[in-house]
Design a protein around this motif. Structure first.
Motif, mmCIF file in Angstrom:
data_model
loop_
_atom_site.group_PDB
_atom_site.id
_atom_site.type_symbol
_atom_site.label_atom_id
_atom_site.label_comp_id
_atom_site.label_asym_id
_atom_site.label_seq_id
_atom_site.Cartn_x
_atom_site.Cartn_y
_atom_site.Cartn_z
ATOM 1 N N TYR A 60 0.673 -1.218 -0.033
ATOM 2 C CA TYR A 60 0.010 -0.110 -0.101
ATOM 3 C C TYR A 60 0.865 1.183 0.016
ATOM 4 N N ALA A 61 1.861 1.270 0.886
ATOM 5 C CA ALA A 61 2.637 2.430 0.857
ATOM 6 C C ALA A 61 3.347 2.717 -0.436
ATOM 7 N N GLN A 62 3.541 1.781 -1.608
ATOM 8 C CA GLN A 62 4.039 2.016 -2.543
ATOM 9 C C GLN A 62 3.208 2.443 -3.824
ATOM 10 N N GLN A 63 1.959 2.030 -3.336
ATOM 11 C CA GLN A 63 0.772 2.552 -4.422
ATOM 12 C C GLN A 63 0.548 3.920 -4.385
ATOM 13 N N THR A 64 1.301 4.899 -4.816
ATOM 14 C CA THR A 64 1.507 6.297 -5.195
ATOM 15 C C THR A 64 0.889 6.797 -6.671
ATOM 16 N N GLY A 65 0.504 5.939 -7.277
ATOM 17 C CA GLY A 65 0.266 6.599 -8.595
ATOM 18 C C GLY A 65 -0.281 5.591 -9.777
ATOM 19 N N PHE A 66 -0.830 5.870 -10.920
ATOM 20 C CA PHE A 66 -1.116 5.260 -11.763
ATOM 21 C C PHE A 66 -0.616 5.295 -12.988
ATOM 22 N N ASP A 67 -0.327 4.047 -13.863
ATOM 23 C CA ASP A 67 0.038 4.020 -15.103
ATOM 24 C C ASP A 67 -1.216 3.603 -15.810
ATOM 25 N N ALA A 68 -1.317 4.043 -17.240
ATOM 26 C CA ALA A 68 -2.371 3.503 -18.332
ATOM 27 C C ALA A 68 -1.695 2.765 -19.381
ATOM 28 N N PHE A 69 -2.414 2.048 -19.912
ATOM 29 C CA PHE A 69 -2.009 1.427 -21.347
ATOM 30 C C PHE A 69 -3.266 1.481 -22.324
ATOM 31 N N SER A 70 -2.784 1.492 -23.708
ATOM 32 C CA SER A 70 -3.614 1.819 -24.633
ATOM 33 C C SER A 70 -3.227 0.864 -25.908
ATOM 34 N N SER A 71 -4.414 0.643 -26.576
ATOM 35 C CA SER A 71 -3.965 -0.350 -27.646
ATOM 36 C C SER A 71 -5.087 -0.220 -28.877
ATOM 37 N N PRO A 72 -4.513 -0.279 -29.923
ATOM 38 C CA PRO A 72 -5.633 -0.248 -31.113
ATOM 39 C C PRO A 72 -6.309 -1.559 -31.439
ATOM 40 N N ASP A 73 -5.633 -2.614 -31.015
ATOM 41 C CA ASP A 73 -6.541 -3.797 -31.341
ATOM 42 C C ASP A 73 -6.450 -4.905 -30.309
ATOM 43 N N LEU A 74 -6.035 -4.761 -29.056
ATOM 44 C CA LEU A 74 -6.134 -5.543 -27.779
ATOM 45 C C LEU A 74 -4.824 -6.356 -27.779
ATOM 46 N N VAL A 75 -3.987 -6.376 -28.934
ATOM 47 C CA VAL A 75 -2.646 -6.919 -29.038
ATOM 48 C C VAL A 75 -1.385 -6.419 -28.531
ATOM 49 N N HIS A 76 -1.169 -4.983 -29.137
ATOM 50 C CA HIS A 76 -0.396 -4.071 -29.146
ATOM 51 C C HIS A 76 -0.425 -3.165 -28.124
ATOM 52 N N TRP A 77 0.259 -3.117 -27.059
ATOM 53 C CA TRP A 77 -0.184 -2.292 -25.988
ATOM 54 C C TRP A 77 0.940 -1.096 -25.787
ATOM 55 N N THR A 78 0.549 0.155 -25.445
ATOM 56 C CA THR A 78 1.625 1.072 -25.128
ATOM 57 C C THR A 78 1.238 1.754 -23.606
ATOM 58 N N LYS A 79 2.465 1.637 -22.896
ATOM 59 C CA LYS A 79 2.551 2.007 -21.465
ATOM 60 C C LYS A 79 2.475 3.715 -21.509
#
Ligand code: FUB
Length: 329
Positions: A60-79
């Protein structure tokens, strides 16, 4: 923002800090869909892109932010790294988790839980941040939580925002074995009473309900889904009910996602992608790698979700190969 791309189970440009997983067959996304310990995935489709907003699954003490991920097709993901950070939420001091995202009027709203409050004397609960783009940067909207008290026994965490056909935005939320539904103000600055005069309406569907609620509408019916069991253990799972209105009543139908001794344990806290063009559905969820007993070691996976002819959700078959490409038009 730092970008890293994960394609078909192989890291193209990233430091993979956590478990290594076998590469999937060609054309498949592979599960997990991106590397790293990520839980409570929120699935959204914005501007012809798939997005996943997970909890960073650490102590918990390290959960200090959020990343997100996007994809055009469900296979290729960008962080997209650090789209929302604790430093930009003045009242958040401990443990961010469980994103819920909606787009409204060209703005993107990011609902989150913070501080893991244990009683009404502590500061924290469910907050909301806003940005001009789905990858942020998100900034706290209110300078205080949106919901900061226990109502009907529900810890204010694990919110999901449901946009009904009549334009109403509801929030369904709640941990500690209780679920509430509230009607959000149109500008998301608070909640307002529903038609029957109640503001915090309990819709806990069954004694097995624990947390992680979600709602969607299909063929005129309201599907209410949630997680059962303990999230650190192997028995965590997803069950559902169907009702005629967002406030129920809801009667538990059964489990549709649970551990598979050949694939993974502790599968739960999910969301869904619905591809309207061909009415296909995908479940996005976290699970523990087989044999790994660290409760925070959760990875995000996607598998197909199917319905029978009567509208019941069929048990999900968890896979290691994951889904095939589904570009959005
Ligand atoms: O990530 C923290 C907690 O894990 C969430 O609140 C629960 O739903 C569980 O998934």
């Amino acid at each position: 923002m730092r970008l890293a791309q994960w394609v078909g189970g192989a890291v193209l440009a990233a430091c993979m800090s956590t478990a290594a997983f076998a590469a999937p067959p060609p054309g498949h996304a592979g599960n997990p869909v991106f590397p790293g310990w990520y839980a409570d995935p929120e699935a959204a489709i914005f501007d012809h892109q798939y997005w996943i907003y997970p909890t960073t699954s650490l102590k918990y003490a390290q959960q200090t932010g959020f990343d997100a991920f996007s994809s055009p097709d469900l296979v290729h993901w960008t962080k997209h790294s650090s789209v929302l950070a604790m430093k930009d939420i003045p009242w958040a001091k401990k443990a961010l988790w469980a994103p819920a995202l909606v787009e409204k009027g060209g703005k993107y709203y990011f609902f989150f839980a913070a501080n893991d409050i244990q009683n009404d004397n502590e500061v924290g609960g469910i907050g909301v941040a806003v940005a001009d783009k789905p990858d942020g940067p998100f900034r706290d909207l209110l300078g205080k939580p949106l919901i900061d008290k226990f109502h009907n026994g529900a810890q204010p965490i694990d919110q999901f925002v449901f946009h009904d056909d009549d334009g109403t935005y509801y929030m369904i939320y709640g941990g500690w074995k209780h679920a509430n539904i509230v009607k959000l103000r149109p500008d998301f600055t608070g909640v307002e009473p529903m038609a029957d005069g109640t503001t915090f309406k309990e819709i806990t569907p069954a004694p097995e309900y624990v947390e992680g609620p979600l709602m969607f509408k299909r063929n005129g019916k309201y599907y209410f889904m949630w997680s059962e069991g303990g999230w650190t253990g192997p028995d965590y799972c997803v069950a559902y009910a169907i009702g005629d209105s967002p406030t129920g009543p809801f009667k538990r139908i059964g489990k549709i996602l649970e551990q598979d001794p050949k694939i993974a344990t502790g599968a739960g806290h999910h969301s869904v992608f619905h591809v309207a063009e061909d009415d296909s559905w995908y479940i996005v969820y976290h699970r523990h790698p087989l044999g790994d007993t660290d409760g925070n070691h959760r990875v995000t996976s996607i598998d197909e979700m199917h319905f029978d002819k009567d509208g019941h959700i069929l048990p999900v078959k968890m896979t290691n190969e994951g889904v095939t490409a589904k570009p959005l038009r």
